[in-house]
Motif scaffolding. Structure first.
Motif, PDB file in Angstrom:
ATOM      1  N   GLY A  13       0.911  -1.083   0.115  1.00  0.00           N
ATOM      2  CA  GLY A  13       0.298   0.208  -0.513  1.00  0.00           C
ATOM      3  C   GLY A  13       1.127   1.149  -0.193  1.00  0.00           C
ATOM      4  O   GLY A  13       2.519   1.579  -0.057  1.00  0.00           O
ATOM      5  N   GLY A  89      -2.161  -1.372   1.963  1.00  0.00           N
ATOM      6  CA  GLY A  89      -3.207   0.150   1.113  1.00  0.00           C
ATOM      7  C   GLY A  89      -4.511   0.642   2.094  1.00  0.00           C
ATOM      8  O   GLY A  89      -4.818  -0.413   2.078  1.00  0.00           O
ATOM      9  N   MET A 116      -2.514   7.728   3.564  1.00  0.00           N
ATOM     10  CA  MET A 116      -2.916   8.525   1.604  1.00  0.00           C
ATOM     11  C   MET A 116      -2.333   9.140   1.002  1.00  0.00           C
ATOM     12  O   MET A 116      -2.488   9.677   0.334  1.00  0.00           O
ATOM     13  CB  MET A 116      -4.329   9.435   2.520  1.00  0.00           C
ATOM     14  CG  MET A 116      -5.170   9.036   3.187  1.00  0.00           C
ATOM     15  SD  MET A 116      -5.800   7.584   1.933  1.00  0.00           S
ATOM     16  CE  MET A 116      -5.916   9.140   0.667  1.00  0.00           C
TER      17      MET A 116
HETATM   18  N1  GLU Z   1      -4.612   5.249  -1.829  1.00  0.00           N
HETATM   19  C1  GLU Z   1      -3.869   3.495  -2.232  1.00  0.00           C
HETATM   20  C2  GLU Z   1      -3.054   3.440  -0.254  1.00  0.00           C
HETATM   21  O1  GLU Z   1      -3.178   4.459   0.797  1.00  0.00           O
HETATM   22  C3  GLU Z   1      -3.655   2.983  -2.918  1.00  0.00           C
HETATM   23  C4  GLU Z   1      -2.567   1.919  -3.096  1.00  0.00           C
HETATM   24  C5  GLU Z   1      -3.464   0.879  -2.219  1.00  0.00           C
HETATM   25  O2  GLU Z   1      -4.124   1.122  -2.076  1.00  0.00           O
HETATM   26  O3  GLU Z   1      -2.342  -0.469  -2.228  1.00  0.00           O
HETATM   27  O4  GLU Z   1      -2.568   2.123  -0.592  1.00  0.00           O
END
Ligand code: GLU
Length: 326
Positions: A13, A89, A116
């Motif tokens: 993530g 993530g 985020m």
């Molecule tokens: N905004 C997501 C995050 O906070 C994008 C990527 C994901 O979910 O792995 O990690």
């Protein structure tokens, strides 16, 4: 002083992302061990063990992988951890939290967090969220609360939390009920007592397929008509308003509900489905009569997680009791 034992796992993530080369997009690359270096204060609070169980965008996590993570977390508790923290993530955090919550049989807290903004962004939130999540996992008043999500200074119950903003720092909300707690000057304040939880047995099978379709204005029924033929074992519909579908879907749903479980949730993003208000064809009273179950406060994605788990442990007959608590 003998510090308590805390186990942390990194799955990937944004919190674990960085660009390999200047100008390229960020990808999961940062291990759990490196993440820990961003929170040196943690060493004064706990004896920490950390593992990198995955380096994935959360869109690419799947239920089988999560069962492996759960079994790792169970071992940590058996070996004396007083809490477990998982970083991942945020895109699918509301689903993974629900998945773990239905299977987490311990009093010790399991806390999920992420970020985020990646470490390269000004005001990166990963270190603060990780430290907050660890504080929550270590707190005595976090016991018997199942799985919780800690983001941006707030604590959310797995059953209520949703990602309600795509990019904002304040990306998570618990609609209707609000956050269950918050961090104030590094202490944990809960606003409600622990909720009653029903833990499911581990699924004996993992090959079941649960479809999720969203109702939309003037939708055709082609995909819906193919559900049985495609071999799905369950269906969740993100319906209009209080759990409604177009008239041309209602009859097809009756056929499907005669063979596999069908749950109707609301696509609105907040609120409960109804049971006894609307009598038109495709309204909730009609759909219940046709064999569908109403999701109550469970959002479509959480309802799909529940149905996957229930079918996996052959408890689909108990679906109503897992929905009625709403
Ligand atoms: N905004 C997501 C995050 O906070 C994008 C990527 C994901 O979910 O792995 O990690």
């Amino acid at each position: 002083m003998d510090l308590p034992k805390l186990a942390i796992a990194a799955l990937g993530g944004t919190v674990s992302m960085q660009a390999r080369n200047a100008g390229e997009g960020i990808v999961p690359a940062v291990t759990g061990e490196t993440l820990l270096e961003s929170v040196p204060e943690l060493a004064t609070l706990a004896r920490v063990s950390v593992e990198t169980l995955g380096l994935l965008p959360s869109a690419s996590l799947d239920f089988e992988f999560l069962l492996g993570v759960l079994s790792w977390a169970n071992v940590q508790i058996q070996q004396g951890a007083i809490g477990v923290v998982i970083t991942q993530g945020t895109d699918t955090l509301e689903e993974t939290a629900t998945f773990f919550d239905y299977l987490w049989a311990h009093d010790q807290p399991l806390v999920l967090t992420g970020a985020m903004r990646s470490a390269a962004n000004a005001g990166a939130d990963g270190p603060a969220n990780l430290l907050d999540a660890c504080r929550v996992a270590l707190a005595a008043n976090s016991r018997q609360r199942g799985v919780q999500v800690v983001m941006n200074g707030q604590i959310h119950c797995a059953s209520a939390v949703r990602k309600t903003d795509s990019l904002a720092l304040q990306a998570f909300s618990s609609t209707i009920v609000g956050p269950v707690g918050m961090l104030v000057e590094n202490t944990i304040h809960y606003l409600r007592p622990p909720a009653q939880r029903k833990v499911l047995p581990l699924p004996q099978q993992t090959t079941q397929k649960i479809a999720l379709l969203e109702a939309s204005l003037s939708a055709d029924s082609l995909m819906l008509e193919s559900i049985l033929e495609l071999g799905y074992d369950g269906l969740v519909i993100a319906g209009f308003g209080a759990g409604h579908v177009p008239e041309n879907w209602a009859e097809v749903i009756e056929t499907i509900a005669g063979k596999i479980p069908v749950i109707i949730a609301t696509r609105t993003g907040s609120g409960s489905t109804a049971r006894s208000t609307y009598g038109f064809i495709g309204g909730e009273m009609d759909l219940i009569r046709k064999g569908a179950s109403m999701a109550g406060l469970l959002c479509p994605r959480k309802a799909r997680v529940l149905l996957w788990l229930l079918v996996g442990c052959q408890r689909q007959d108990a679906l109503a009791s897992y929905l009625s608590k709403d």
